[in-house]
Design a protein around this motif. Structure first.
Motif, PDB file in Angstrom:
ATOM      1  N   ARG A  31       0.809  -1.213   0.000  1.00  0.00           N
ATOM      2  CA  ARG A  31       0.000   0.000   0.000  1.00  0.00           C
ATOM      3  C   ARG A  31       0.849   1.274   0.000  1.00  0.00           C
ATOM      4  O   ARG A  31       0.587   2.200  -0.755  1.00  0.00           O
ATOM      5  CB  ARG A  31      -0.928  -0.008   1.226  1.00  0.00           C
ATOM      6  N   PHE A  32       1.829   1.313   0.842  1.00  0.00           N
ATOM      7  CA  PHE A  32       2.545   2.575   1.042  1.00  0.00           C
ATOM      8  C   PHE A  32       3.668   2.801   0.037  1.00  0.00           C
ATOM      9  O   PHE A  32       4.045   3.946  -0.215  1.00  0.00           O
ATOM     10  CB  PHE A  32       3.087   2.640   2.473  1.00  0.00           C
ATOM     11  N   PHE A  33       4.211   1.727  -0.540  1.00  0.00           N
ATOM     12  CA  PHE A  33       5.353   1.884  -1.431  1.00  0.00           C
ATOM     13  C   PHE A  33       5.081   1.294  -2.811  1.00  0.00           C
ATOM     14  O   PHE A  33       4.396   0.275  -2.945  1.00  0.00           O
ATOM     15  CB  PHE A  33       6.594   1.199  -0.836  1.00  0.00           C
ATOM     16  N   THR A  34       5.631   1.924  -3.803  1.00  0.00           N
ATOM     17  CA  THR A  34       5.642   1.374  -5.150  1.00  0.00           C
ATOM     18  C   THR A  34       6.577   0.165  -5.184  1.00  0.00           C
ATOM     19  O   THR A  34       7.598   0.143  -4.482  1.00  0.00           O
ATOM     20  CB  THR A  34       6.129   2.438  -6.143  1.00  0.00           C
ATOM     21  N   LYS A  35       6.244  -0.835  -5.964  1.00  0.00           N
ATOM     22  CA  LYS A  35       7.109  -2.016  -6.051  1.00  0.00           C
ATOM     23  C   LYS A  35       8.487  -1.598  -6.553  1.00  0.00           C
ATOM     24  O   LYS A  35       8.610  -0.923  -7.577  1.00  0.00           O
ATOM     25  CB  LYS A  35       6.496  -3.052  -6.981  1.00  0.00           C
ATOM     26  N   VAL A  36       9.505  -2.015  -5.841  1.00  0.00           N
ATOM     27  CA  VAL A  36      10.851  -1.549  -6.137  1.00  0.00           C
ATOM     28  C   VAL A  36      11.310  -1.988  -7.524  1.00  0.00           C
ATOM     29  O   VAL A  36      11.987  -1.220  -8.239  1.00  0.00           O
ATOM     30  CB  VAL A  36      11.837  -2.032  -5.037  1.00  0.00           C
ATOM     31  N   SER A  38       9.581  -2.274 -10.130  1.00  0.00           N
ATOM     32  CA  SER A  38       8.877  -1.560 -11.194  1.00  0.00           C
ATOM     33  C   SER A  38       9.496  -0.198 -11.473  1.00  0.00           C
ATOM     34  O   SER A  38       9.101   0.479 -12.430  1.00  0.00           O
ATOM     35  CB  SER A  38       7.405  -1.382 -10.819  1.00  0.00           C
ATOM     36  N   LEU A  39      10.459   0.202 -10.660  1.00  0.00           N
ATOM     37  CA  LEU A  39      11.112   1.499 -10.821  1.00  0.00           C
ATOM     38  C   LEU A  39      12.373   1.370 -11.664  1.00  0.00           C
ATOM     39  O   LEU A  39      13.013   0.310 -11.691  1.00  0.00           O
ATOM     40  CB  LEU A  39      11.495   2.070  -9.447  1.00  0.00           C
ATOM     41  N   ARG A  44      15.909   3.373  -7.472  1.00  0.00           N
ATOM     42  CA  ARG A  44      15.849   2.400  -6.388  1.00  0.00           C
ATOM     43  C   ARG A  44      16.895   2.729  -5.320  1.00  0.00           C
ATOM     44  O   ARG A  44      18.013   3.126  -5.645  1.00  0.00           O
ATOM     45  CB  ARG A  44      16.092   0.990  -6.924  1.00  0.00           C
ATOM     46  N   SER A  45      16.517   2.553  -4.069  1.00  0.00           N
ATOM     47  CA  SER A  45      17.433   2.824  -2.964  1.00  0.00           C
ATOM     48  C   SER A  45      17.658   1.547  -2.157  1.00  0.00           C
ATOM     49  O   SER A  45      16.859   0.611  -2.208  1.00  0.00           O
ATOM     50  CB  SER A  45      16.867   3.909  -2.049  1.00  0.00           C
ATOM     51  N   ILE A  46      18.731   1.543  -1.397  1.00  0.00           N
ATOM     52  CA  ILE A  46      19.031   0.388  -0.551  1.00  0.00           C
ATOM     53  C   ILE A  46      17.930   0.194   0.483  1.00  0.00           C
ATOM     54  O   ILE A  46      17.499  -0.934   0.767  1.00  0.00           O
ATOM     55  CB  ILE A  46      20.403   0.571   0.124  1.00  0.00           C
ATOM     56  N   GLY A  47      17.445   1.291   1.048  1.00  0.00           N
ATOM     57  CA  GLY A  47      16.378   1.201   2.032  1.00  0.00           C
ATOM     58  C   GLY A  47      15.111   0.602   1.456  1.00  0.00           C
ATOM     59  O   GLY A  47      14.443  -0.208   2.107  1.00  0.00           O
ATOM     60  N   HIS A  48      14.792   0.994   0.217  1.00  0.00           N
ATOM     61  CA  HIS A  48      13.601   0.465  -0.450  1.00  0.00           C
ATOM     62  C   HIS A  48      13.765  -1.030  -0.697  1.00  0.00           C
ATOM     63  O   HIS A  48      12.832  -1.828  -0.477  1.00  0.00           O
ATOM     64  CB  HIS A  48      13.377   1.217  -1.761  1.00  0.00           C
ATOM     65  N   TYR A  49      14.942  -1.437  -1.147  1.00  0.00           N
ATOM     66  CA  TYR A  49      15.218  -2.862  -1.344  1.00  0.00           C
ATOM     67  C   TYR A  49      15.065  -3.618  -0.020  1.00  0.00           C
ATOM     68  O   TYR A  49      14.453  -4.694   0.038  1.00  0.00           O
ATOM     69  CB  TYR A  49      16.635  -3.066  -1.875  1.00  0.00           C
ATOM     70  N   ALA A  50      15.651  -3.062   1.047  1.00  0.00           N
ATOM     71  CA  ALA A  50      15.622  -3.740   2.351  1.00  0.00           C
ATOM     72  C   ALA A  50      14.187  -3.906   2.848  1.00  0.00           C
ATOM     73  O   ALA A  50      13.806  -4.982   3.332  1.00  0.00           O
ATOM     74  CB  ALA A  50      16.456  -2.953   3.358  1.00  0.00           C
ATOM     75  N   VAL A 347       7.527   6.349  -3.551  1.00  0.00           N
ATOM     76  CA  VAL A 347       8.905   5.954  -3.810  1.00  0.00           C
ATOM     77  C   VAL A 347       9.687   6.516  -2.632  1.00  0.00           C
ATOM     78  O   VAL A 347       9.943   7.718  -2.573  1.00  0.00           O
ATOM     79  CB  VAL A 347       9.433   6.520  -5.137  1.00  0.00           C
ATOM     80  N   PRO A 348      10.029   5.686  -1.646  1.00  0.00           N
ATOM     81  CA  PRO A 348      10.590   6.213  -0.394  1.00  0.00           C
ATOM     82  C   PRO A 348      11.905   6.936  -0.609  1.00  0.00           C
ATOM     83  O   PRO A 348      12.815   6.420  -1.243  1.00  0.00           O
ATOM     84  CB  PRO A 348      10.771   4.955   0.470  1.00  0.00           C
TER      85      PRO A 348
END
Length: 423
Positions: A31-36, A38-39, A44-50, A347-348
């Protein structure tokens, strides 16, 4: 180790609430984040991956729930049957229905209330939180009496959508019909009927699950009949007093966790498109988890898990958390979008974005706990009340059992009334 070892059940508490929390993290990430993936790589960031990796264990968590349910329901009822020679079908039905309905029916009502608040007070339709057929499969406008009745009768994902877009309710279709099929399996393998009658009972269980499974139309759900085998692994755990392959608990845990991490590297889209491969990977995963439980149950020196009191408290509302976390997260997202114009498919970029997602998880935990005070916590009391009002319980009993199939004394060490086994 006795079946009702306090330390073993403390570990089960830990597994239950961790599995429920994994499901919530999965729903929060969706809900809160776009699928990593798909970007574009540059975004893409390390935090988003984690966060994506940590929140990607929702499906294995449901598989773990199946095994735990097979153990706490199927396995323990078989041991009761073997010890007492017969037991009441009505007692079994009351136990199962009260366990499910005391949470499910209020959860459906709460889903309706939260959706209405999110749609009308927080303009959730305009911000895209609530859609008729959204990217996550939400059907939040299905608030009609038919859909509610269909969900209460446990036909969600077969004859109707999950009520109000509460997608987590799909697994209750599997769970309930496994409960229905289980007595036939019990009679087929453990009664003293003739071989032909016992085979007929097993065939009836299989025919029921295969027939109902033909109506499943939601691809994200587990096919009904094949996944009953995973549920039955919990029965194997209950009947065995020693693992098939003896080893220290730490090694069994390492094998299970290693496989879980390998599983996480396989794209979910691939597994969803290859049903046979997905079933095979799930069978291995649940087999390793069942093996871990057998190893732990057999270890007389099994240590207690960290903070067992905390695990017991969190496990005490894990079913409530599972049933209401999606409408709670949707309501939270609608409020955040309404007040701050952020918090949906992000996209965090920084700590604030992650705090928004973690806030949704914390809000779900809080409301699920409060919800459980009026529902899940009263299961035993309501079950006793219903049982006391049924005067024909003793008339509906199964046939006597064959000799216990347990490979040790577990069949003689059953959870007494009020024990920690949650059946």
């Amino acid at each position: 180790m006795p079946l009702r070892s306090d330390r073993f059940f403390q570990w089960l508490d830990l597994f239950r609430w961790l599995a429920a929390l994994a499901v919530v993290f999965t729903h929060a990430n969706n809900r809160f984040f776009t699928k990593v993936l798909s970007l574009p790589p540059t975004e893409r960031s390390i935090g988003h991956y984690a966060f994506a990796i940590v929140s990607g264990f929702g499906w294995p968590a449901v598989m773990i729930f199946f095994v735990l349910s097979g153990y706490l329901v199927g396995g323990i009822w078989i041991l009761k049957y073997q010890k007492d020679n017969n037991y009441s079908v009505v007692d079994y039905a009351v136990a199962r229905l009260t366990r499910l309905w005391i949470v499910l029916i209020p959860a459906i009502l709460l889903t309706f209330v939260f959706n209405i608040i999110g749609i009308h007070l927080f303009n959730g339709m305009e911000t895209g939180i609530y859609t008729l057929y959204g990217s996550e499969g939400n059907v939040t406008l299905l608030h009609d009496a038919w859909t509610a009745s269909c969900n209460i009768a446990f036909f969600q994902s077969a004859l109707c959508f999950q009520y109000g877009g509460n997608g987590a309710l799909w697994s209750l279709f599997n769970e309930f019909w496994y409960y229905v099929a289980f007595p036939f399996v019990l009679l087929g393998f453990f009664s003293n009927y003739s071989t032909y009658i016992r085979l007929a009972f097993v065939g009836m269980a299989g025919a029921l699950l295969i027939f109902l499974g033909q109506f499943q139309f939601i691809s994200a759900a587990a096919p009904l009949a094949p996944y009953f085998l995973l549920w039955c692994l919990g029965i194997v755990v209950a009947l065995r007093d020693r693992p098939f392959i003896p080893m220290p608990p730490w090694l069994a845990a390492g094998l299970f966790l290693s496989y879980l991490l390998v599983w996480r590297t396989v794209p979910s889209s691939f597994l969803e498109s290859q049903s046979h491969i997905r079933f095979a990977t799930d069978l291995v995963l649940t087999g390793l988890f069942a093996h871990l439980l057998m190893v732990m149950k057999a270890d007389s020196r099994l240590p207690a898990p960290p903070l067992p009191g905390v695990s017991k408290a969190l496990a005490g509302f894990s079913f409530s958390l599972y049933c209401i976390n999606m409408p709670v997260l949707n309501l939270y997202a609608a409020a955040v979008m309404h007040w701050f114009e952020t918090g949906w498919k992000l996209v965090p970029r920084g700590i604030v974005d992650y705090l928004i997602a973690l806030g949704g998880v914390a809000f779900s935990l809080l409301l699920a706990y409060l919800f459980s005070l009026a529902t899940e916590r009263n299961t035993s009391r309501i079950r006793a009340l219903v049982s006391s009002r049924i005067g024909w319980t003793s008339a509906a009993r199964l046939a006597p059992a064959d000799a216990p199939a347990s490979d040790g004394p577990a069949a003689r060490d059953l959870p007494a009334n009020g024990s920690r086994a949650r059946t």
